[in-house]
Design a protein around this motif. Structure first.
Motif, PDB file in Angstrom:
ATOM      1  N   LEU A  82       0.858  -1.188   0.000  1.00  0.00           N
ATOM      2  CA  LEU A  82       0.000   0.000   0.000  1.00  0.00           C
ATOM      3  C   LEU A  82       0.894   1.238   0.000  1.00  0.00           C
ATOM      4  O   LEU A  82       1.627   1.485   0.955  1.00  0.00           O
ATOM      5  CB  LEU A  82      -0.915  -0.005   1.229  1.00  0.00           C
ATOM      6  CG  LEU A  82      -1.838   1.209   1.417  1.00  0.00           C
ATOM      7  CD1 LEU A  82      -2.754   1.387   0.219  1.00  0.00           C
ATOM      8  CD2 LEU A  82      -2.653   1.070   2.702  1.00  0.00           C
TER       9      LEU A  82
ATOM     10  N   LEU B  57      -6.685  -0.219   9.830  1.00  0.00           N
ATOM     11  CA  LEU B  57      -5.637  -0.879   9.049  1.00  0.00           C
ATOM     12  C   LEU B  57      -5.108  -2.124   9.755  1.00  0.00           C
ATOM     13  O   LEU B  57      -4.377  -2.919   9.152  1.00  0.00           O
ATOM     14  CB  LEU B  57      -4.489   0.097   8.770  1.00  0.00           C
ATOM     15  CG  LEU B  57      -4.795   1.289   7.846  1.00  0.00           C
ATOM     16  CD1 LEU B  57      -3.508   2.053   7.533  1.00  0.00           C
ATOM     17  CD2 LEU B  57      -5.466   0.848   6.566  1.00  0.00           C
TER      18      LEU B  57
ATOM     19  N   LEU C  89      -0.339  -7.378   4.995  1.00  0.00           N
ATOM     20  CA  LEU C  89       0.376  -6.209   4.474  1.00  0.00           C
ATOM     21  C   LEU C  89       1.869  -6.310   4.768  1.00  0.00           C
ATOM     22  O   LEU C  89       2.276  -6.474   5.923  1.00  0.00           O
ATOM     23  CB  LEU C  89      -0.202  -4.934   5.091  1.00  0.00           C
ATOM     24  CG  LEU C  89       0.208  -3.620   4.429  1.00  0.00           C
ATOM     25  CD1 LEU C  89      -0.327  -3.549   2.996  1.00  0.00           C
ATOM     26  CD2 LEU C  89      -0.300  -2.430   5.232  1.00  0.00           C
TER      27      LEU C  89
ATOM     28  N   LEU D  44       4.120  -0.660   3.589  1.00  0.00           N
ATOM     29  CA  LEU D  44       3.214   0.471   3.786  1.00  0.00           C
ATOM     30  C   LEU D  44       4.032   1.763   3.728  1.00  0.00           C
ATOM     31  O   LEU D  44       4.958   1.966   4.505  1.00  0.00           O
ATOM     32  CB  LEU D  44       2.509   0.363   5.144  1.00  0.00           C
ATOM     33  CG  LEU D  44       1.623   1.557   5.555  1.00  0.00           C
ATOM     34  CD1 LEU D  44       0.505   1.765   4.541  1.00  0.00           C
ATOM     35  CD2 LEU D  44       1.049   1.353   6.952  1.00  0.00           C
TER      36      LEU D  44
ATOM     37  N   ILE E 234      -0.322  -0.674  14.237  1.00  0.00           N
ATOM     38  CA  ILE E 234       0.563  -0.843  13.085  1.00  0.00           C
ATOM     39  C   ILE E 234       1.703  -1.798  13.443  1.00  0.00           C
ATOM     40  O   ILE E 234       2.146  -2.609  12.619  1.00  0.00           O
ATOM     41  CB  ILE E 234       1.128   0.517  12.621  1.00  0.00           C
ATOM     42  CG1 ILE E 234      -0.016   1.459  12.210  1.00  0.00           C
ATOM     43  CG2 ILE E 234       2.086   0.341  11.455  1.00  0.00           C
ATOM     44  CD1 ILE E 234      -0.842   0.968  11.051  1.00  0.00           C
TER      45      ILE E 234
ATOM     46  N   LEU F 209       4.282  -7.108   8.228  1.00  0.00           N
ATOM     47  CA  LEU F 209       4.841  -5.837   7.765  1.00  0.00           C
ATOM     48  C   LEU F 209       6.364  -5.855   7.815  1.00  0.00           C
ATOM     49  O   LEU F 209       6.966  -6.111   8.858  1.00  0.00           O
ATOM     50  CB  LEU F 209       4.301  -4.689   8.630  1.00  0.00           C
ATOM     51  CG  LEU F 209       4.455  -3.276   8.057  1.00  0.00           C
ATOM     52  CD1 LEU F 209       3.750  -3.154   6.718  1.00  0.00           C
ATOM     53  CD2 LEU F 209       3.905  -2.247   9.039  1.00  0.00           C
TER      54      LEU F 209
ATOM     55  N   LEU G  18       8.013   0.019   6.502  1.00  0.00           N
ATOM     56  CA  LEU G  18       7.075   1.059   6.913  1.00  0.00           C
ATOM     57  C   LEU G  18       7.770   2.405   6.780  1.00  0.00           C
ATOM     58  O   LEU G  18       8.807   2.641   7.392  1.00  0.00           O
ATOM     59  CB  LEU G  18       6.629   0.843   8.361  1.00  0.00           C
ATOM     60  CG  LEU G  18       5.760   1.949   8.971  1.00  0.00           C
ATOM     61  CD1 LEU G  18       4.424   2.036   8.247  1.00  0.00           C
ATOM     62  CD2 LEU G  18       5.538   1.701  10.467  1.00  0.00           C
TER      63      LEU G  18
END
Length: 548
Positions: A96, A111, A117, A120, A135, A141, A144
């Motif tokens: 994303l 989110l 994900l 990001l 997050i 993830l 980031l």
């Protein structure tokens, strides 16, 4: 349909293409809003990439209908409003990218539902308030990027926030706490809060176990991500995207084979340029290392880079990222990473060092004219269409790069500001100030007499560049002595002797096309062959006269 020159809005009728799996429109000149109807393409699964355009308005809330979408990229536009909480419905998302827009508000708590994900990027927006702890709980993830927003309060430490290479929070000056490696200020202590309970073994042991589990899970998903990247397809470009998030000194060392001489493309007074290869996907880049030994202001350097990264034009070399770090000797290290230009610079084409390559590196008339127009377009953009006018200060053939299609890209724009910001030594600044006004032969006389830099100085440098391109003589040629300059050399030839001062290789190209309509050449050098050739040569001569 990416990397074209499409203009206008995105046609809503694209929403009728009910079998689309992937839609890429990035790097065009598209404007207007993102059509709601585009969000009805529930078949989209591989990716939707609308980045590097001029789209405005908000990201439609119906984006949540793209439940099968793996990659969404709307970076580098002018989108505004809040990040829609409906993104939480896109549970298949692995990447994303919302960076370089004007999004406001907070990061949606929703989110947290994007369990898969992996990447990001919401950098370079106007987001504010505290960064949600959820997050850090996104186990998959890996990258980031929260650069340059207005986040505040304590930075979480769990999950991705425990990885200094995986998370970047540069440019958020109101953040505190976080892991020590991020060097953020300590958060104010709450006088009414007791830490005894938090430090008890009953709390510490479970948290440590959970943290270890999250890190192990992150490694697993990271390995799976790397495997996917190695299989090709749309996802292979993400390694290049990762570099846009930021690059370390060690990564630059690896990509340039230790800044080896074999990778050296060129060098100047203040920098050396190396060819680099991103190891994960083989993308070739140009790494410009600034030759400054002084302790510098890293924040200023990165702020300047951020500003210049937003400058976009087809005739400017694109800045990918910057690195402000410490090298292996403990010295400040600053570098810029650019797109690699496979055809080198204009100087190497006008003045090839290897005479054996000279015929193969000969520019014809139309190529030179197109390059001249490209450079003019770049200067017009820098001077008149940027939010703040940018003066190049050092326009010359070696700073004009040529891509695979021989389209000219102006490089080193804004480098003077970079270098001035990189040093805090007043005496060095004074020396650099005089040297950074341009190169000998290309700078106007007023610069040499202490005049301030201006866009008019760039225009003068462009004039000299034009003359050099069509005469193939440098402004410091041995011919120019005792008051004679390249400017006077060309002026003396106007109007009847222009063909006497142009590059002889241009005449050879004209000979192949039918001669030159000039009495002095018809009987000696280039005899007339046919009317078509004469008409064409006459137009070329008129154009050369106009250029001079």
């Amino acid at each position: 349909m990416h990397i074209n020159s499409f203009e206008g809005g995105i046609p809503p009728s694209l929403g009728n293409c009910q079998n689309l799996l992937v839609l890429t429109l990035y790097n065009n000149n598209l404007t207007g809003n993102i059509p709601q109807k585009l969000m009805e393409l529930s078949t989209l699964s591989i990716g939707l990439d609308l980045s590097d355009n001029y789209l405005t308005g908000s990201l439609p809330s119906k984006v949540g209908d793209l439940v099968h979408l793996t990659l969404l990229n709307v970076s580098n536009n002018k989108l505004s409003g809040e990040i829609p909480s409906t993104l939480s419905s896109c549970t298949s998302l692995e990447g994303l990218f919302l960076d370089d827009n004007k999004f406001e508000g907070t990061i949606p708590q929703s989110l947290k539902d994007l369990k898969g994900l992996e990447e990001l990027d919401i950098s370079s927006n106007n987001l504010s308030e505290q960064i949600p702890e959820v997050i850090g709980k996104l186990g998959a993830l890996k990258y980031l990027n929260l650069w340059y927003n207005d986040f505040e309060g304590e930075l979480p430490k769990a999950g991705i926030f425990s990885n200094v290479k995986g998370a970047s929070v540069l440019g958020n000056h109101r953040l505190c706490g976080g892991i020590p490696q991020l060097h953020l200020p300590t958060c104010p202590k709450n006088k009414h809060h007791s830490s005894r309970g938090l430090l008890s073994p009953k709390v510490v042991i479970p948290i440590s176990c959970a943290l270890a589990f999250i890190i192990a899970l992150s490694c697993f998903f990271g390995a799976r991500s790397m495997l996917k990247k190695s299989r090709g397809g749309l996802v292979t470009s993400r390694s290049y995207k990762d570099w846009k998030l930021g690059v370390s000194y060690s990564q630059l060392v690896e990509s340039t084979n230790g800044f080896s001489v074999d990778n050296l493309i060129g060098s100047g007074s203040f920098s050396s340029v190396y060819k680099g290869v991103i190891p994960s996907d083989g993308t070739v880049v140009a790494v410009k290392v600034l030759n400054l030994q002084q302790q510098g202001a890293s924040k200023s350097f990165n702020d300047e880079c951020k500003a210049l990264r937003s400058v976009r034009h087809r005739n400017l070399v694109k800045i990918i990222t910057a690195c402000s770090s410490i090298d292996n000797h403990g010295t400040d290290f600053k570098s810029l990473v650019f797109e690699f230009m496979p055809n080198g610079n204009l100087d190497s084409w006008l003045h090839p060092r290897d005479e054996e390559q000279s015929p193969s590196k000969r520019l014809n008339f139309m190529q030179r004219l197109n390059i001249a127009i490209d450079v003019a377009s770049a200067l017009d953009y820098l001077h008149n269409h940027c939010e703040t006018s940018i003066v190049h200060c050092d326009l010359k053939p070696s700073n004009v790069l040529l891509d695979e299609d021989m389209v000219a890209r102006v490089g080193d724009f804004g480098l003077a500001r970079f270098l001035m910001e990189a040093s805090n030594d007043p005496s060095l600044n004074q020396t650099m100030s005089s040297q950074l006004k341009g190169s000998v032969g290309y700078i106007p006389l007023e610069y040499g007499m202490g005049g301030q830099v201006s866009i008019l100085g760039d225009v003068y440098s462009y004039e000299i560049l034009l003359l050099e391109m069509f005469t193939r003589k440098t402004p410091i040629n041995d011919l120019f002595i005792e008051g004679l300059s390249i400017y006077k050399f060309a002026a003396m030839a106007l109007h009847d002797h222009v063909m006497d001062v142009v590059d002889p290789s241009l005449l050879l190209n004209l000979e192949a096309d039918g001669g030159v309509n000039d009495d002095r050449y018809e009987s000696t050098v280039l005899p007339r062959r046919n009317n078509h050739g004469v008409v064409k040569a006459k137009k070329v001569k008129e154009c050369l006269l106009a250029v001079m």
